[in-house]
Motif scaffolding. Structure first.
Motif, PDB file in Angstrom:
ATOM      1  N   ARG A  58       9.059  -1.679  -7.572  1.00  0.00           N
ATOM      2  CA  ARG A  58       8.471  -2.808  -6.842  1.00  0.00           C
ATOM      3  C   ARG A  58       9.514  -3.864  -6.516  1.00  0.00           C
ATOM      4  O   ARG A  58       9.572  -4.372  -5.398  1.00  0.00           O
TER       5      ARG A  58
ATOM      6  N   THR B 185      -1.283   3.427  -5.945  1.00  0.00           N
ATOM      7  CA  THR B 185      -1.421   1.995  -6.229  1.00  0.00           C
ATOM      8  C   THR B 185      -0.219   1.231  -5.701  1.00  0.00           C
ATOM      9  O   THR B 185      -0.354   0.152  -5.103  1.00  0.00           O
TER      10      THR B 185
ATOM     11  N   ARG C 218      -0.465   0.874  -1.878  1.00  0.00           N
ATOM     12  CA  ARG C 218      -1.471  -0.103  -1.473  1.00  0.00           C
ATOM     13  C   ARG C 218      -0.990  -1.539  -1.721  1.00  0.00           C
ATOM     14  O   ARG C 218      -1.087  -2.403  -0.845  1.00  0.00           O
ATOM     15  N   GLU C 219      -0.460  -1.783  -2.893  1.00  0.00           N
ATOM     16  CA  GLU C 219      -0.067  -3.148  -3.259  1.00  0.00           C
ATOM     17  C   GLU C 219       1.201  -3.595  -2.549  1.00  0.00           C
ATOM     18  O   GLU C 219       1.268  -4.714  -2.032  1.00  0.00           O
TER      19      GLU C 219
ATOM     20  N   HIS D   7       1.711  -6.501   0.295  1.00  0.00           N
ATOM     21  CA  HIS D   7       2.588  -7.629  -0.040  1.00  0.00           C
ATOM     22  C   HIS D   7       3.720  -7.790   0.966  1.00  0.00           C
ATOM     23  O   HIS D   7       4.017  -8.906   1.416  1.00  0.00           O
TER      24      HIS D   7
END
Length: 360
Positions: A157, A184, A187-188, A192
């Motif tokens: 991330r 996940t 998607r995140e 962002h």
């Protein structure tokens, strides 16, 4: 930096509010410029293992100082690795599964006073990714639009955010062995960063056609990037040197390393008797791709060593071991940003608790 009769305790939540990718990248680059110019210093990482019971205890230290920032940093890790078999160990933890103990202590180099204690979770992920992004500014093609990430955890991330900050990334292809985790992540991170994130079922599919490949896995003993997947013009960055298989290293045209290659054995100690004489060293390998002939990132930043020279070069940044310069630089940025808001919301401990009348 404001001087006050306090030592600040800065948790991960507060750090997340003030240390974003752009701020950390700027700080890390300043720190590397100081380091390359002889105005910052580090010592090698130190580790010790204590064996007993059903696993081993690992205590690790990293420290360094950046003179122009007036900050010295000491990063401490305290981990326990449970034994799961005769020569195998499970995930690390501190006290309880899912809990960890890592601290960064910041000191003022102009007067010797302690300034802050930080949880190391957020700053750890950010400083690694920021170093990779600084290297990408020197080594990745300026028109890089496709990013491949192998991994879907915290390092993945932070790398996505940092690399998107320095190159015009439009598409991210992600792979990790856990389908739920990679979905996940997609998607995140897509929401962002406002980029298209595509989930891939195979790592080679994620890597194919990419401009930048970031290996951000927990695999510190098994290669995740194979030589047959590498294409001309790619830039590659790894969190662990072992993520790159030897055949992949042979495909690289130009490599740059984070810090000098050192003999880690001289900074590694063992107490107690390991089972069957096996000493696992999760941070103690010498990356096969990092050699003393590689130029340092600090030299490339200062123009004393080349970065990318042609569009079809395969370039590589060996993020070989963390440095105290990274923690000092990122820590200084945290303090500077918090000073701008008068340290609102930050826990304060009396400075007097850390000072004494007895000379060492």
């Amino acid at each position: 930096m404001n001087e006050a009769p306090y030592v600040y305790f800065i948790d991960n939540t507060v750090q997340h509010e003030v240390l974003d990718a752009v701020t950390c990248i700027e700080a890390i680059e300043k720190g590397y410029r100081a380091w390359g110019g002889g105005h910052a210093a580090i010592n090698p990482k130190t580790e010790l293992h204590v064996y007993g019971g059903n696993g081993y205890y690992n205590f690790g230290l990293i420290h360094g100082a950046v003179e122009p920032m007036g900050v010295a940093a000491l990063r401490i890790k305290s981990d326990f690795h449970s034994q799961t078999g005769p020569t195998s160990y499970g995930d690390k933890h501190a006290g309880f599964e899912g809990k960890f103990c890592g601290l960064v202590l910041l000191f003022n180099t102009t007067n010797g006073l302690p300034m802050a204690i930080l949880n190391d979770g957020h700053i750890q992920h950010m400083r690694v990714a920021a170093a990779a992004a600084v290297a990408a500014k020197c080594l990745a093609r300026q028109d890089s639009e496709r990013l491949s990430i192998l991994g879907s955890g915290g390092m993945a991330r932070s790398h996505a955010e940092a690399l998107c900050a320095v190159r015009p990334i439009k598409t991210i292809d992600v792979y990790s062995p856990n389908q739920k985790h990679r979905e996940t992540f997609a998607r995140e991170i897509g929401g962002h960063l406002k980029v298209e994130v595509r989930v891939r079922a195979r790592p080679e599919d994620a890597v194919k056609g990419s401009d930048i490949v970031a290996c951000c896995t927990n695999s510190n003993r098994q290669a995740v990037l194979l030589g047959g997947w590498i294409e001309p013009g790619m830039h590659i960055t790894t969190v662990h040197g072992a993520e790159l298989e030897p055949a992949a290293a042979q495909r690289i045209d130009h490599s740059v390393k984070n810090q000098p290659v050192r003999d880690l054995q001289s900074h590694f100690s063992v107490a107690g008797k390991p089972p069957e004489g096996v000493v696992p060293r999760p941070q103690g390998w010498k990356p096969p791709s990092a050699t003393d002939e590689m130029p340092l990132l600090s030299d490339v930043i200062l123009g004393n060593a080349p970065g990318r020279t042609t569009g079809d070069q395969v370039t590589y940044f060996s993020n070989n071991e963390g440095t105290g310069v990274q923690f000092a630089s990122a820590g200084a940025a945290v303090l500077e940003r918090l000073a701008q808001r008068n340290f609102t919301g930050v826990a304060k401990v009396p400075l007097a608790w850390f000072l004494e009348d007895i000379r060492d």
